[in-house]
Design an enzyme around this catalytic site. Sequence first.
Site, mmCIF file in Angstrom:
data_model
loop_
_atom_site.group_PDB
_atom_site.id
_atom_site.type_symbol
_atom_site.label_atom_id
_atom_site.label_comp_id
_atom_site.label_asym_id
_atom_site.label_seq_id
_atom_site.Cartn_x
_atom_site.Cartn_y
_atom_site.Cartn_z
ATOM 1 N N TRP A 407 0.838 -1.203 0.000
ATOM 2 C CA TRP A 407 0.000 0.000 0.000
ATOM 3 C C TRP A 407 0.872 1.252 0.000
ATOM 4 O O TRP A 407 0.537 2.255 -0.614
ATOM 5 C CB TRP A 407 -0.920 0.003 1.216
ATOM 6 N N HIS A 408 2.012 1.181 0.668
ATOM 7 C CA HIS A 408 2.895 2.339 0.752
ATOM 8 C C HIS A 408 3.650 2.578 -0.552
ATOM 9 O O HIS A 408 4.048 3.714 -0.827
ATOM 10 C CB HIS A 408 3.893 2.168 1.899
ATOM 11 N N GLY A 409 3.879 1.542 -1.330
ATOM 12 C CA GLY A 409 4.599 1.749 -2.583
ATOM 13 C C GLY A 409 4.816 0.453 -3.325
ATOM 14 O O GLY A 409 4.896 -0.624 -2.725
#
Length: 615
Positions: A407-409
């Site tokens: 989700w962060h990257g």
Amino acid sequence: MNTDIFIGYLQKVFSFNENSPLLFTQMQFWVFFCIVYAGFALMQRRTLMRNAYLMAVSLLFYYKTSGLFVGLLLLVTCSDFFIAQRIHASTARWRKRLWLTLSVTLDLGILCYFKYSYFFADIVGQIFGIDLKVTNVAAECFNTVAGTPLFSVDRIILPVGISFYTFQVISYTVDVYRGLVRPVRNILDFGFYVSFFPQLVAGPIVKASDFIPQLYRRYFLSRRMFGIAIFWILGGLAKKIILSDYLALNFVDRVFANPMLFTGFENTAALFVYSLQVYADFSGYTDIAIGLSLLMGFHLPRNFNSPYKAENCSNFWKRWHISLSRWLQNYLYIPLGGNRSIGFGTYFWIIVLTLSSLILSGNGWIAAGTALIAVSVILTAWYSPERRRKIYANLNSMITMLLGGLWHGASLNFLIWGGLNGVGMIVYKFWRDCRPLYRVIATTVIAAACWGVALSWPAPLWRMLLCFMIFIAVSAWIRLWAEGTALWNKLGRAWAILVTFTFISFTRLFFRSGSNLDPASANRQAWQTASEMVTRIGSRWSGNEWAIVNAYRSVFLLFLLGMILHWLPEDWKRRYRLAFASLPLPLMCIACILAVFVIYQFVSAEMQPFIYFQF
């Protein structure tokens, strides 16, 4: 002449400049907010008009932050508003599920297009051996309609805050499907819920059941609430500008930009300092958002609870980015089966994540190891019914943390970061259930094994792992010797906090090295940065550590001060918040002026965006 200057300044405040997006730390934002608040004061008694006004203002704010991507926000708002209506109106279960599937597919499809196109292109390219170029389809469509090349089609730009508002609208439609909330009848009210500008671009992720009832309450702001709101705003600005920006510009960014130019000690120190920097940055944004919302009579949920006071990884994720942790638990972990069972979703994600690790790393051993561990865990659960629930819970927790990392990257580094946090949570559960003597034996054996491997294969990674395992083994011995004594009662919690903070800081090596990168090359650059830092940290240090501390004494003193403030007892923090909120207005004004003066002595020539804008 003065009138022309003033009008020109207002145009600058309300127009979009892609090179200078509107930030909470800019003076332009506070001019913007004062004008907005003046308008809010005129219509705060009329609920519908107030909500419509704040929705319009929020869209303007998002336009100031992301330009024409405001159209994407409107698209998501409209689609989920009408789909939620259809979910609620449908009587057949299959129709409700069909509408929900449409909503989630549309929301995640848009998110994946903007955030993971390069990720998927890399996977397809490695599988089929083709050079798949990513094209900005949205820009191409706009150019076709306009009849002229207004937008570049060669690069996909990630809209600010898309991950946050996407998760927010998904939680809304899922809760309507579950019957936990009734759909909002007025699209203006729903649009206000989705786009409320203080928390729009970096959270917290607000559940509909928590926020929507506030849309219909009358405005109320007590004298103490006003003081608390001002305190949150000033505290957030201080965290961002004094702590986060100063530490980043004067130390952290330099080390991560080229780790090989710095010593092992400097690389190690950069990890610990970055832990404080990212906390000050993200929680600073949240504090400002909470304060601004409170001034307008709205309450946002707490998103941080002194995370570096956590005594283990599980407790850390109950204190850090609380709104995301709860979202992942409610809308991913529990649907996977939670601590009860595993189903199709668990098997699906095991296969997907195994293939992703193979493709992104290019190493078949890593993928084989991942698959072997997953299969072993599932078979153990199958043949050990008494352990089944615990194994299922750990497996679903690991998948949740891996997806939380993605989700962060979209890079291997974020996958590793999420996986390490998952491992930390699972290991703690086993550690908690083990007898002290078994802990000592296990950690000592593992440390000895790492020592043997480091002797025969002196790679930097093994040296790092050896140091950490010695650290853990020593803590196990100390606990075996001192547990139950007055000394352990005083120092045991502090030691656990230190161990957890050290582990979390080292996982950030993979988090920070994957940040602030072009998605087209993020995977390669992030892995290179992480590898170089591991090489420097795991190599022999220079012996000039004290000279380095003296050279960066302002950075280390600020880091020490920030950690001391963070570790203060919660009761102390509550007391000085209330003491500030209870000041007479003249004294509060003087305190605010002094605080702003001190804060803006640390302002850099170029404003630093908030770290979580990129997520």
